[in-house]
Write a protein that holds these residues in place. Structure first.
Motif, mmCIF file in Angstrom:
data_model
loop_
_atom_site.group_PDB
_atom_site.id
_atom_site.type_symbol
_atom_site.label_atom_id
_atom_site.label_comp_id
_atom_site.label_asym_id
_atom_site.label_seq_id
_atom_site.Cartn_x
_atom_site.Cartn_y
_atom_site.Cartn_z
ATOM 1 N N GLY A 29 1.097 0.324 -3.426
ATOM 2 C CA GLY A 29 0.844 -0.055 -1.990
ATOM 3 C C GLY A 29 1.701 0.378 -0.660
ATOM 4 O O GLY A 29 1.645 -0.600 -0.658
ATOM 5 N N THR A 30 2.410 0.582 -1.231
ATOM 6 C CA THR A 30 3.958 1.428 0.043
ATOM 7 C C THR A 30 3.748 2.300 -0.570
ATOM 8 O O THR A 30 4.309 3.251 -1.584
ATOM 9 C CB THR A 30 4.682 0.362 -0.174
ATOM 10 N N LEU A 31 4.455 2.963 0.597
ATOM 11 C CA LEU A 31 5.363 4.238 0.504
ATOM 12 C C LEU A 31 6.757 4.065 0.155
ATOM 13 O O LEU A 31 6.927 5.196 -0.711
ATOM 14 C CB LEU A 31 5.122 5.470 2.139
ATOM 15 N N LEU A 32 7.645 3.936 0.531
ATOM 16 C CA LEU A 32 8.970 3.703 -0.254
ATOM 17 C C LEU A 32 9.133 2.438 -1.284
ATOM 18 O O LEU A 32 8.991 1.029 -0.812
ATOM 19 C CB LEU A 32 9.978 3.688 1.259
ATOM 20 N N PRO A 33 9.446 2.503 -1.844
ATOM 21 C CA PRO A 33 10.139 1.197 -3.082
ATOM 22 C C PRO A 33 11.092 0.735 -2.536
ATOM 23 O O PRO A 33 12.046 1.788 -1.752
ATOM 24 C CB PRO A 33 10.099 1.617 -4.449
ATOM 25 N N HIS A 34 11.344 -0.724 -2.724
ATOM 26 C CA HIS A 34 12.611 -1.151 -2.101
ATOM 27 C C HIS A 34 13.257 -0.483 -3.242
ATOM 28 O O HIS A 34 13.541 -0.226 -4.454
ATOM 29 C CB HIS A 34 12.677 -2.392 -2.769
ATOM 30 N N GLU A 35 14.622 -0.438 -2.853
ATOM 31 C CA GLU A 35 16.286 0.011 -3.119
ATOM 32 C C GLU A 35 16.660 -0.322 -4.447
ATOM 33 O O GLU A 35 17.065 0.171 -5.883
ATOM 34 C CB GLU A 35 17.102 0.874 -2.337
#
Length: 413
Positions: A29-35
């Motif tokens: 659901g998002t392009l970049l996961p949380h770091e």
């Protein structure tokens, strides 16, 4: 006391959009996961759906080493559960501590989990105002003084559905008895079939020293019973002088059996004689007098039947062809018997003097001649009045075959 802490609630992430993988991280659901996230779920209209199961199904899962934190949703408790490596824990529940202190003055102080005190008056004098069971629903309603009533469902205690069980449906533990049957019906039938009914008594022995009876039974353990309480040998050697006698009724002087018998044997009453026997002929009462004693009477009037014994016939006469009989003092008219037959061939009639007369003119007498001839060969010939002969064997050797008297009718046969 336990409370639900919203701060520890499970963060629900919505699944939407595409799956992205970046440097070993997964994003949905998002392009970049949380770091700092290995899995980053992002959505505004969808959620994460955990495995759903019943409490028993959850308890059947035994997590292996390293599976601490395993999550499931329990459909019965309607809550999320996690495994801490040892036990399943319900997520979001924390233990809190509260206290209730008796101030010994009729009041109490309640301290909540955050330490806030509340002082109130005790309610120890409240009473139950009502107990009502709804027999249809098995719900018990408890009413308390100055308080709200409460209900409790007792339907789980209703076992009426088992009242119709048969003996065959009731289990039986045969571990102790050794019977083969595992239900009550079979066990009773097994016993009734004679499994032990043919046991016999193998011995009956009495120890005369201790008065203990030992009973031995076939294929079973013997048993004993103490019969010493039945032993009254201590009184067997009593003499008549040692046995007390109550002389309150008899008037004897002796208070023991020996003395009472001796007193009677000495002639105190044995020589009494009958002093008088008198019958009052008017009342038929017999009076018996005894020497040095009170006389006694007996009524014999039921034996008096003199009222019929001395009767006689006081009149007997013929009148108009009837015999008249009258008894002495019976107070009734004479009995009459008609001596003249009503048959048409009758020629007897009553005379003017009351006697009976035969009409001689109507009587005819004719003589007949018959003969009996001995043929000297054991036979006889009989000739009737009209001369007809009849030959027959003689019967001179006939004998009497029986003589019988009927004692009821006095008839001799």
């Amino acid at each position: 006391m336990r409370k639900f802490n919203l701060r520890h609630g499970l963060v629900v992430i919505v699944l939407i959009g595409s799956l992205m993988t970046v440097s070993g991280q997964v994003a949905i659901g998002t392009l970049l996961p949380h770091e700092q996230a290995i899995l980053d779920l992002s959505s505004t209209d969808k959620g994460l759906l955990l495995p759903r199961m019943t409490s028993d199904q959850r308890k059947d899962i035994v997590p292996k080493v390293g599976a601490e934190g395993l999550l499931v949703y329990d459909t019965e408790t309607k809550s999320v559960w996690y495994h801490d490596g040892d036990n399943w824990k319900e997520y979001g529940l924390t233990e809190t501590v509260t206290t209730l202190t008796d101030n010994l003055d009729g009041t109490y102080t309640y301290a909540s989990e955050n330490g806030t005190p509340t002082r109130f008056v005790g309610t120890d004098d409240q009473g139950i105002e009502g107990l009502v069971v709804d027999t249809g629903t098995n719900v018990l309603t408890v009413g308390i003084e100055n308080g709200a009533s409460r209900t409790v469902d007792l339907s789980h205690l209703d076992d009426s559905g088992t009242d119709d069980q048969t003996a065959g449906e009731v289990g039986y533990d045969n571990g102790t008895s050794g019977l083969a049957s595992a239900d009550v019906q079979g066990a009773i039938d097994e016993l009734a079939s004679g499994s032990t009914d043919d046991q016999g008594i193998e011995g009956l022995v009495v120890d005369t020293g201790t008065n203990v009876l030992t009973v031995g039974i076939e294929n079973g353990a013997s048993r004993t019973v103490d019969l010493s309480h039945l032993d009254d040998s201590g009184t067997d050697d009593q003499t008549a002088g040692e046995v007390g006698y109550d002389n309150g009724t008899s008037g004897l002087a002796s208070a023991d059996v020996q003395g009472a018998i001796d007193e009677l044997a000495s002639g105190s009453t044995d020589d009494q004689g009958i002093e008088g026997l008198v019958v009052d002929t008017g009342t038929n009462v017999l009076t018996v007098g005894i020497e040095n004693g009170a006389s006694r009477t007996v009524d014999l009037s039921h034996l008096d039947d003199s009222g019929t014994d001395d009767q006689s016939v006081d009149d007997l006469f013929l009148f108009g062809g009837e015999l008249n009989i009258s008894l002495e003092g019976d107070g009734v008219d004479p009995s009459r018997v008609d001596l003249i037959s009503n048959n048409a061939n009758n020629d007897i009639s009553a005379g003017t003097d009351g006697g009976l007369y035969l009409n001689v003119a109507s009587v005819s007498i004719s003589e007949t001649v018959t003969t009996l001839t001995d043929n000297l060969d054991g036979t006889y010939t009989y000739a009737s009045e009209n001369g007809t002969p009849t030959r027959f064997v003689g019967t001179d050797d006939q004998g009497i075959e029986g003589l019988v008297v009927d004692t009821g009718t006095n008839v001799l046969t």
